[in-house]
Design a protein around this motif. Structure first.
Motif, PDB file in Angstrom:
ATOM      1  N   ASN A 580       0.753  -1.352   0.096  1.00  0.00           N
ATOM      2  CA  ASN A 580       0.184  -0.040  -0.024  1.00  0.00           C
ATOM      3  C   ASN A 580       1.005   1.209  -0.012  1.00  0.00           C
ATOM      4  O   ASN A 580       0.760   2.149   0.566  1.00  0.00           O
ATOM      5  N   SER A 581       1.858   0.982  -0.740  1.00  0.00           N
ATOM      6  CA  SER A 581       3.246   2.139  -0.774  1.00  0.00           C
ATOM      7  C   SER A 581       2.609   3.393  -1.354  1.00  0.00           C
ATOM      8  O   SER A 581       3.008   4.433  -1.265  1.00  0.00           O
ATOM      9  N   TYR A 582       1.314   3.605  -2.060  1.00  0.00           N
ATOM     10  CA  TYR A 582       0.620   4.514  -2.693  1.00  0.00           C
ATOM     11  C   TYR A 582       0.283   5.643  -1.759  1.00  0.00           C
ATOM     12  O   TYR A 582       0.189   6.521  -2.167  1.00  0.00           O
ATOM     13  N   LEU A 583       0.132   5.086  -0.529  1.00  0.00           N
ATOM     14  CA  LEU A 583       0.014   6.085   0.653  1.00  0.00           C
ATOM     15  C   LEU A 583       0.742   7.033   1.275  1.00  0.00           C
ATOM     16  O   LEU A 583       0.556   7.809   1.711  1.00  0.00           O
ATOM     17  N   GLU A 584       2.171   6.312   0.898  1.00  0.00           N
ATOM     18  CA  GLU A 584       3.141   7.156   1.628  1.00  0.00           C
ATOM     19  C   GLU A 584       3.061   8.667   1.175  1.00  0.00           C
ATOM     20  O   GLU A 584       3.178   8.767   0.208  1.00  0.00           O
ATOM     21  N   GLY A 585       2.963   9.348   2.328  1.00  0.00           N
ATOM     22  CA  GLY A 585       3.065  10.711   2.190  1.00  0.00           C
ATOM     23  C   GLY A 585       1.733  11.388   1.846  1.00  0.00           C
ATOM     24  O   GLY A 585       1.750  12.568   1.675  1.00  0.00           O
ATOM     25  N   ARG A 586       0.572  10.473   1.535  1.00  0.00           N
ATOM     26  CA  ARG A 586      -0.524  11.013   1.022  1.00  0.00           C
ATOM     27  C   ARG A 586      -1.612  10.429   1.657  1.00  0.00           C
ATOM     28  O   ARG A 586      -2.766  10.207   1.174  1.00  0.00           O
ATOM     29  N   GLU A 587      -1.162   9.966   2.905  1.00  0.00           N
ATOM     30  CA  GLU A 587      -2.355   9.451   3.982  1.00  0.00           C
ATOM     31  C   GLU A 587      -3.678  10.351   4.074  1.00  0.00           C
ATOM     32  O   GLU A 587      -4.517   9.902   4.085  1.00  0.00           O
ATOM     33  N   PHE A 588      -3.302  11.688   4.419  1.00  0.00           N
ATOM     34  CA  PHE A 588      -4.376  12.685   4.635  1.00  0.00           C
ATOM     35  C   PHE A 588      -5.222  12.558   3.424  1.00  0.00           C
ATOM     36  O   PHE A 588      -6.440  12.911   3.505  1.00  0.00           O
ATOM     37  N   PHE A 589      -4.665  12.975   2.230  1.00  0.00           N
ATOM     38  CA  PHE A 589      -5.187  12.931   0.929  1.00  0.00           C
ATOM     39  C   PHE A 589      -6.166  12.013   0.735  1.00  0.00           C
ATOM     40  O   PHE A 589      -7.496  12.346   0.463  1.00  0.00           O
ATOM     41  N   PHE A 590      -5.560  10.678   1.002  1.00  0.00           N
ATOM     42  CA  PHE A 590      -6.677   9.638   0.506  1.00  0.00           C
ATOM     43  C   PHE A 590      -7.838   9.701   1.785  1.00  0.00           C
ATOM     44  O   PHE A 590      -8.884   9.333   1.253  1.00  0.00           O
ATOM     45  N   ALA A 591      -7.465   9.799   2.851  1.00  0.00           N
ATOM     46  CA  ALA A 591      -8.351   9.538   3.899  1.00  0.00           C
ATOM     47  C   ALA A 591      -9.641  10.755   3.985  1.00  0.00           C
ATOM     48  O   ALA A 591     -10.917  10.548   4.438  1.00  0.00           O
ATOM     49  N   LEU A 592      -9.277  11.943   3.293  1.00  0.00           N
ATOM     50  CA  LEU A 592     -10.073  13.347   3.408  1.00  0.00           C
ATOM     51  C   LEU A 592     -10.560  13.561   2.312  1.00  0.00           C
ATOM     52  O   LEU A 592     -11.891  14.047   2.268  1.00  0.00           O
TER      53      LEU A 592
END
Length: 689
Positions: A580-592
């Motif tokens: 799930n490396s696509y989330l690295e550094g983008r966690e808040f973008f994906f969750a929000l």
């Protein structure tokens, strides 16, 4: 029969204790008993029984290994697969529960997947549910856990048997997390299998534990025998070797006399849920510094409460397929020991609790002394040297030279040497018996590894003695420890400067001890060599063993003990493939912001709503989040937004109805980095747990 076992064990245990005490009394009887000799005798009262207990336990374990049919009173045995009532087992509701805190999400969910697949290969268990109970406080890691959870469910095409929940408040740590699970879901399940974040168990072990629970209706807890796996550094390899070689004998010997009152380690064990909920709620200790407050180590107390309620705590040492990891280096073990030390010392309150069974009081005392004995050992060594030198002065002054030499060499020194030999025999007997139990060919092959591990244990013991003593005194002087995340990554070593600063004092102590002992006499210098040498070598020892040393792998290979290589290999493959490396550094973008992932995240939150319009401060936080990004907000504010459905909807609407030029720089960068077609197609059909 139970009484015979315990009487045999007791008399074997007490024999060397009495002999050791009699030798010491003979030693101190040559002149008037000094106050320092009283103190030395007090330390011996604690130390000699602990040495005798370890030796007696391993002796009975060795004898049971030689016995063809094993222990006749052992209640938990392996049942052949053909004799298992798989249909009956499949109808039993069982929860596999893994509390986690700031762990690697890929590792957690890979283990759950491998465990479930291992169970399915033997027999499909529709009522076997898996719960990942998170206490993670870092928002980014929390979002990654949710992503790994949805990836697991999608890969299994099953949202019914896999559940993930993060607590908003991690009250009372792991024990509080388990208690929260019991309140919410406990009544649905007959048994629960408790795992740690580093646990790995086979499907066959799960079936065997369930079947043994069914066969033993009075069993409240059945503890499996864990083995170390995933060893990379030399320190881990040495620990793994010692576990495979020594652990079975201690478990067999302990079970020989404990029988239905075995130990419980808090993981890789199955529990009967109803009595656990009714009788094992942990009390809040009196606020008394490091010894009070919330209980850090819950397992021993829960086992005592289960026995108090009339249920048995059993050890299933014959069952294979239970694994755990070991910290990668000495520093991480010491950090873990500092928490365990406080947890064990807190058990003091239960030593005198009402209706606690006697054997459980022994468990509690044993746990306390496992750390308290370090400062006691230090006192004993110092007092022994002091009294020996003072005795020699007294005898030298009160006798003629010829009388003194004869008396010292023929009478006095032999008594001290006998006491020393007795201590060494009790200390090394478990190792020798374990090693000699191997087949002759394996004795020859494993001898270099046995020698290396023994040498390492001798050198590391005085280092542990110093730090455990520091832990004990700091706790007794009201310093509290918080239970932080455990480092399990062998690649995340410590810098040389950090190691040097941590062990510089111990090294200086080693050189000072060597100089002082040599100044007194050559004999004292030689007798204390294992102590000051371990202190002097502490820095190179930590550095060398904290790294992978491939040259030693051929000596420390555990293949003789036949670990479940298929299960371990499946986990290694899953760790590599699970992404799930696509989330690295983008966690808040994906969750929000991400339409699909945000919907998934929202469904995993509670239903709390604001009674009126949003507070002004919350509105301002949403605006800051949009225009300045998550880094502009405090962690508490971010967690508030991420954990509330209404706030998630409010920000989502605010973002998608605003102009791009109003977005924070972080949102713009991520938007440019990802193509909408790259959005992962995470299923929106989630079960809200």
């Amino acid at each position: 029969m139970i009484k015979i076992h315990r009487i045999l064990f007791f008399f074997t245990f007490v024999t060397p204790v009495i002999w050791g005490f009699s030798l010491f009394i003979d030693i101190i009887s040559f002149r008037g008993i000094e106050i320092t000799e009283y103190y030395q005798f007090i330390t011996l009262i604690f130390l000699l029984p602990m040495l005798a207990y370890g030796a007696t336990t391993s002796l009975f374990g060795f004898l049971l290994t030689l016995k063809k049919n094993g222990d006749p009173l052992l209640k938990t045995k392996r049942i052949p697969i053909g004799e298992l009532d798989l249909q009956s087992i499949a109808s039993i509701p069982v929860a596999v529960v893994m509390p986690v805190y700031e762990e690697n999400e890929i590792s957690i969910f890979s283990r759950i997947k491998v465990i479930s697949e291992s169970a399915d290969q033997i027999h499909k268990l529709p009522k076997l549910d898996y719960f990942i109970l998170s206490d993670t406080r870092t928002p980014e890691k929390w979002i990654k856990e949710e992503a790994a959870y949805t990836e697991l469910c999608d890969s299994k095409n099953n949202y019914h048997n896999f559940h993930y929940r993060r607590r908003k408040s991690n009250l009372n740590g792991k024990s509080g997390n388990i208690a929260d699970f019991c309140r919410r879901w406990g009544k649905k399940y007959k048994y629960m299998l408790i795992l740690d974040a580093d646990s790995l168990v086979s499907g066959e072990l799960i079936l065997q534990l369930i079947a043994n629970m069914e066969n033993q209706p009075k069993a409240g807890i059945i503890q499996s025998s864990t083995r170390i796996f995933k060893s990379t550094t030399l320190f881990q390899k040495l620990t793994e070797f010692s576990f495979y070689l020594f652990s079975p004998f201690f478990l067999k010997g302990a079970t020989f006399w404990q029988i239905n009152s075995s130990g419980y380690w808090g993981h890789n064990a199955i529990l009967r849920v109803k009595p656990f909920m009714e009788h094992c709620a942990l009390p809040h200790l009196p606020e008394y510094g490091g010894l009070g407050g919330k209980i850090l180590s819950h397992d021993t107390v829960e086992a005592a409460l289960m026995r108090k309620a009339g249920y048995e705590v059993l050890c299933a040492y014959e069952l294979e397929g239970s694994y755990e990891e070991n910290p990668p280096n000495i520093i991480d073990v010491l950090k873990r020991d500092q928490r365990w030390c406080q947890g064990n010392l807190q058990h003091f309150w239960f030593l005198f609790g009402k209706k606690i069974p006697f054997i459980n009081r022994i468990h509690i005392l044993n746990g306390i002394l496992s750390y308290l004995n370090s400062p006691i050992w230090m006192c004993y060594i110092f007092l022994s040297l002091w009294n020996y030198l003072e005795d020699n002065k007294y005898l030298n002054y009160s006798m003629l030279p010829e009388e003194y030499e004869f008396f010292k060499s023929q009478i006095y020194d032999p008594l001290y040497i006998k006491l020393l030999y007795l201590s060494l025999v009790l200390l090394f007997l478990p190792r020798i018996l374990s090693f000699l139990s191997l087949p002759v060919l394996q004795i020859l092959k494993k001898f270099p590894a046995f020698l290396l591990e023994t040498l390492f244990s001798i050198l590391i013991a005085p280092i542990y003695m110093i730090y455990h003593s520091i832990f004990v005194f700091s706790i007794l002087f009201n310093k509290r420890i918080t239970w932080g995340p455990q480092n399990r990554d062998a690649d995340s070593g410590y810098s040389l400067s950090y190691i040097f600063s941590s062990f510089f004092g111990v090294t200086i102590l080693g050189f000072a001890s060597a100089y002082i002992s040599y100044a007194h006499s050559t004999m004292v210098f030689v007798l204390t060599l294992p102590i000051w040498l371990g202190w002097i070598l502490s820095i190179p020892l930590v550095v060398f063993t904290g790294k992978e040393q491939k040259w030693f792998n051929k000596f420390l290979d555990p293949s003789f003990w036949k670990p479940n290589t298929t299960l371990i290999r499946n986990l290694e493959k899953e760790l590599i493939s699970h992404k799930n490396s696509y989330l690295e550094g983008r966690e808040f973008f994906f969750a929000l912001i991400h339409p699909i992932f945000r919907s998934t995240h929202k469904q995993l939150q509670g239903n709390k709503k604001y009674q009126s319009k949003l507070p002004k401060l919350t509105e301002e936080n949403l605006k800051i989040l949009l225009e300045e990004g998550p880094k502009a907000l405090e962690k508490k504010s971010i967690l508030q937004i991420l954990s509330n459905r209404e706030l998630l909807d409010s920000f989502y609407w605010k973002f998608w109805t605003s102009k791009k030029e109003n977005w924070a720089k972080e949102w713009k960068i991520i938007w440019e980095e990802i193509n909408p077609s790259f959005f992962p197609s995470i299923s929106n059909n989630k079960k809200n747990d």
